[in-house]
Design an enzyme around this catalytic site. Structure first.
Site, short mmCIF file in Angstrom:
data_model
loop_
_atom_site.label_atom_id
_atom_site.label_comp_id
_atom_site.label_asym_id
_atom_site.label_seq_id
_atom_site.Cartn_x
_atom_site.Cartn_y
_atom_site.Cartn_z
N SER A 218 -14.44 71.26 142.49
CA SER A 218 -12.98 71.15 142.52
C SER A 218 -12.55 70.20 141.41
O SER A 218 -13.02 69.06 141.34
CB SER A 218 -12.51 70.60 143.87
OG SER A 218 -12.80 71.50 144.91
N GLY A 220 -9.31 69.35 140.95
CA GLY A 220 -7.96 68.89 141.28
C GLY A 220 -6.92 69.86 140.74
O GLY A 220 -7.05 71.08 140.86
N GLY A 223 -7.85 73.00 138.56
CA GLY A 223 -8.49 74.21 139.07
C GLY A 223 -9.90 73.96 139.55
O GLY A 223 -10.20 72.93 140.16
N GLY A 250 -8.76 71.49 149.50
CA GLY A 250 -10.20 71.71 149.40
C GLY A 250 -10.74 72.58 150.51
O GLY A 250 -11.64 73.39 150.29
N ASP A 251 -10.19 72.44 151.71
CA ASP A 251 -10.64 73.26 152.84
C ASP A 251 -10.23 74.72 152.65
O ASP A 251 -10.98 75.64 153.00
CB ASP A 251 -10.07 72.71 154.14
CG ASP A 251 -10.50 71.28 154.40
OD1 ASP A 251 -11.60 70.91 153.95
OD2 ASP A 251 -9.73 70.54 155.02
#
Length: 313
Positions: A218, A220, A223, A250-251
């Protein structure tokens, strides 16, 4: 079928305030309470998209009962194991002015060795009986859980011929790598902490050498990066910058990864959904909520390109 494992499930309490100031008194404009923890949020997103999923993990006490009741009310299938301790709560204070979030996380219940053995046996039966294709193990470990808990879960899942996605950090992630998870999804800070490497492509290559098959990093607002075992590395970025609550992004990304694995999609298609779903999560006031219409709209705008794969070796 996808199974999500949340060993430290929580009751997430969200306060909305006009703005958050240290040492100040705040008038709360809205309060929301719902079952949470990273794997629970993943299950919530998948359920919203109509994807067959079961949330499991450990819960206990009155807070654990509230977690189960909330999932029942939302129609999210679950099959949690019991622990004697009280499940944790989290408090998420969101500024309506900026969208910034400040989170307070309780440690969670102390899990005994016997409770851990019972849970792994429970999970093994659940994976076997459900015929699960993918198991997601994500989030923090409760006190008392073995530091190699995720490594044990990866080994259990692979013995049942299913694939395992791990979203963890620190020593639990490091231990899980040696068991050979199919996908790991660190963010930049987690990647640096485990590998000591700042550059995401090179850091992802280190995770692969340590045992991960495919790595999704990730980035942020910039992308995501995917470094797979087979084929080129890809970067994917949203078509627009979004302001909102990033807590569950993130989930939502992990949910898209798990859905893509279960459906047999290739990485370019999966990456579009990873960025689209996580971007749509930013627009939600609480973690675990994604509007499919928004996710589809944002996924269609995602820019995907191959990136230099020299760091993979």
């Amino acid at each position: 079928m996808i199974i999500t494992v949340t060993l430290n499930a929580a009751l997430d309490i969200t306060y909305e305030v006009a703005d958050l100031a240290l040492w100040g008194s705040h008038r709360v404009s809205a309060v929301r309470q719902r079952a949470g923890g990273k794997g629970v949020n993943v299950a919530s997103v998948l359920s919203t998209f109509g994807i067959a999923v079961t949330a499991t993990g450990l819960v206990g006490g009155g807070t654990g009962a509230a977690i189960r009741a909330d999932l029942d009310a939302r129609g999210v299938r679950h099959a949690f194991g019991d622990c004697a301790g009280e499940s944790r709560r989290t408090v998420n204070v969101v500024s309506t002015a900026s969208g910034d979030a400040t989170i307070f996380n309780e440690p969670g219940p102390v899990v005994t060795a016997g409770e851990w053995r019972s849970f792994t046996s429970w999970l093994d039966g659940l994976v076997r009986e459900s015929g699960a294709d993918v198991v997601v193990a994500s989030g923090s470990l409760p006190p008392g859980a073995p530091v190699d808990a995720y490594a044990q879960i990866v080994e259990l899942v692979r013995a049942r011929n299913a694939r395992c996605v791990v979203d963890a950090d620190g020593e639990p992630l490091r231990r899980a790598l040696a068991a050979g998870p199919d996908v790991v999804k660190p963010n930049l800070a987690e990647l640096r902490a485990v590998t000591g490497v700042a550059a995401p492509l090179r850091g992802a290559a280190v995770l692969r050498r340590l045992g991960a098959r495919d790595v999704v990093v990730s980035l942020g607002a910039d992308g995501v990066l995917v470094v797979p075992a087979d084929g080129p590395a890809y970067r994917a970025a949203a078509g627009q910058r979004l302001a909102g609550n990033p807590t569950g992004a993130g989930d939502a990304a992990v949910a898209a990864i798990a859905a893509g694995l279960a459906r047999g999609h290739d990485w370019p298609r999966v990456m579009g959904e990873v960025v689209g779903w996580s971007a749509a999560a930013v627009l939600s006031r609480v973690a675990g909520e994604v509007r499919p219409v928004e996710a589809a709209r944002l996924a269609a705008m995602v820019r995907i390109e191959e990136t230099d794969d020299a760091g993979k070796a």
